[in-house]
Design a protein around this motif. Structure first.
Motif, PDB file in Angstrom:
ATOM      1  N   GLY A  95       7.107  10.889   9.378  1.00 56.44           N
ATOM      2  CA  GLY A  95       6.846  12.185   9.926  1.00 56.44           C
ATOM      3  C   GLY A  95       5.763  12.305  11.092  1.00 56.44           C
ATOM      4  O   GLY A  95       5.461  13.400  11.236  1.00 56.44           O
ATOM      5  N   THR A  96       5.373  11.389  11.449  1.00 54.03           N
ATOM      6  CA  THR A  96       4.451  11.238  12.741  1.00 54.03           C
ATOM      7  C   THR A  96       4.900  10.337  13.814  1.00 54.03           C
ATOM      8  O   THR A  96       5.698   9.498  13.444  1.00 54.03           O
ATOM      9  N   PRO A  97       4.299  10.428  14.942  1.00 55.65           N
ATOM     10  CA  PRO A  97       4.629   9.227  15.912  1.00 55.65           C
ATOM     11  C   PRO A  97       3.669   8.131  15.676  1.00 55.65           C
ATOM     12  O   PRO A  97       3.632   7.416  16.460  1.00 55.65           O
ATOM     13  N   HIS A  98       2.921   8.180  14.848  1.00 58.08           N
ATOM     14  CA  HIS A  98       1.799   7.076  14.577  1.00 58.08           C
ATOM     15  C   HIS A  98       2.498   6.030  13.787  1.00 58.08           C
ATOM     16  O   HIS A  98       3.197   6.094  13.214  1.00 58.08           O
ATOM     17  N   SER A  99       1.429   5.004  13.946  1.00 59.14           N
ATOM     18  CA  SER A  99       1.568   3.772  13.002  1.00 59.14           C
ATOM     19  C   SER A  99       0.259   3.414  12.620  1.00 59.14           C
ATOM     20  O   SER A  99      -0.818   3.597  13.402  1.00 59.14           O
ATOM     21  N   VAL A 100       0.379   2.642  11.663  1.00 61.42           N
ATOM     22  CA  VAL A 100      -0.883   1.933  11.049  1.00 61.42           C
ATOM     23  C   VAL A 100      -1.008   0.594  11.053  1.00 61.42           C
ATOM     24  O   VAL A 100       0.363   0.037  10.671  1.00 61.42           O
ATOM     25  N   ARG A 101      -1.868  -0.425  11.058  1.00 62.34           N
ATOM     26  CA  ARG A 101      -1.720  -1.867  11.564  1.00 62.34           C
ATOM     27  C   ARG A 101      -2.504  -2.386  10.476  1.00 62.34           C
ATOM     28  O   ARG A 101      -3.616  -1.900   9.753  1.00 62.34           O
ATOM     29  N   PHE A 102      -2.087  -3.743   9.909  1.00 65.27           N
ATOM     30  CA  PHE A 102      -2.592  -4.106   8.626  1.00 65.27           C
ATOM     31  C   PHE A 102      -2.097  -5.737   8.834  1.00 65.27           C
ATOM     32  O   PHE A 102      -1.102  -5.777   9.554  1.00 65.27           O
ATOM     33  N   GLN A 103      -2.869  -6.613   7.927  1.00 59.90           N
ATOM     34  CA  GLN A 103      -2.504  -7.927   8.102  1.00 59.90           C
ATOM     35  C   GLN A 103      -1.752  -8.195   6.648  1.00 59.90           C
ATOM     36  O   GLN A 103      -2.354  -7.654   5.617  1.00 59.90           O
ATOM     37  N   ARG A 104      -0.832  -8.659   6.714  1.00 58.68           N
ATOM     38  CA  ARG A 104       0.080  -9.131   5.402  1.00 58.68           C
ATOM     39  C   ARG A 104      -0.656 -10.456   4.718  1.00 58.68           C
ATOM     40  O   ARG A 104      -1.428 -11.168   5.248  1.00 58.68           O
ATOM     41  N   MET A 105      -0.748 -10.322   3.508  1.00 61.66           N
ATOM     42  CA  MET A 105      -1.252 -11.085   2.339  1.00 61.66           C
ATOM     43  C   MET A 105      -0.109 -11.516   1.541  1.00 61.66           C
ATOM     44  O   MET A 105       0.234 -10.681   0.939  1.00 61.66           O
TER      45      MET A 105
END
Length: 231
Positions: free
Chosen positions: A168-178
């Motif tokens: 619902g937004t043009p954004h993304s969030v960044r994270f590291q997979r574990m």
């Protein structure tokens, strides 16, 4: 690689508006985390990465004295509005040491859906261990490794930094997979003792709100939550 904790500006506003009743936050993670925290009456609790203040408000309503830490200016403002004088909210980047918090000064720490965004998880966990009193607890949630594996359709053992679109937004969030081995290894390596591990399912309230969404989420893993203790 540096993380992007940033729910800044319009993304912070979007999160505040949606987390009140969203499937993942309101109907999976929050009920599980508060159940793991248990009876908090009279306890001093650190809400590490408090977001828009939903957990801090709930803990305060259950009789705890709460300090929330949050990096996003937008979310700090929303959290302060939500909790009023029931809890204290400070702006703080969890990628940096918890300066100003004394050793053994908290009975419990809640860290909801934050760990996978941090650039130096072992340092953060060491700081959490330090500010907890002996016998104190840590309740923590993160993305489920299997859900990430299915979403990105590559190796389950990937430790890549990835970007996840925010619906619902043009954004993304960044994270590291574990993977699970890495997650539990870091938690136990910091000195904690594992008391419980749960794979939260959506609560029945989501069925009434969105039956199709409930049916989708109740049959597959999405999040992982643990309760740990400082010896």
């Amino acid at each position: 690689m540096p993380s992007n904790l940033a729910y800044h500006g319009s993304l912070g506003d979007h999160f505040n508006a949606n987390a009140a009743n969203s499937a993942y936050n309101a109907h999976i993670d929050r009920p599980a985390m508060l159940e793991l925290a248990g009876d908090v009456t009279g306890q001093r609790i650190l809400d590490a990465g408090c977001g828009a203040g939903f957990y801090a408000a709930a803990l305060a309503d259950r009789g705890a004295s709460v300090l929330g830490l949050e990096d996003s200016t937008a979310l700090v403002e929303h959290a302060r509005t939500r909790v009023g004088d029931r809890a204290k909210i400070r702006q703080h980047d969890l990628n940096t040491p918890l300066d100003g918090l004394a050793d053994g000064s908290f009975d419990g720490v809640l860290c909801a859906l934050v760990l996978h965004h941090l650039a130096d998880r072992p340092r953060f966990l060491g700081e959490v261990f330090r500010v907890l009193r002996p016998g104190g607890w840590l309740v923590l949630s993160t993305t489920h490794p299997t859900a990430d594996w299915q979403h990105f359709e590559d190796s389950y053992f990937s430790a890549d930094w990835v970007d996840l679109a925010v619906r619902g937004t043009p954004h993304s969030v960044r994270f590291q997979r574990m993977n699970l081995e890495v997650l539990l290894g870091e938690l136990l390596g910091a000195g904690f003792v594992l008391e419980r591990l749960v794979e939260p399912r959506p609560v029945e309230a989501l069925r009434d709100l969105d039956a199709d969404r409930y049916a989708q989420l109740v049959h597959r893993p999405t999040l992982l939550a643990v309760r740990l203790r400082r010896p």
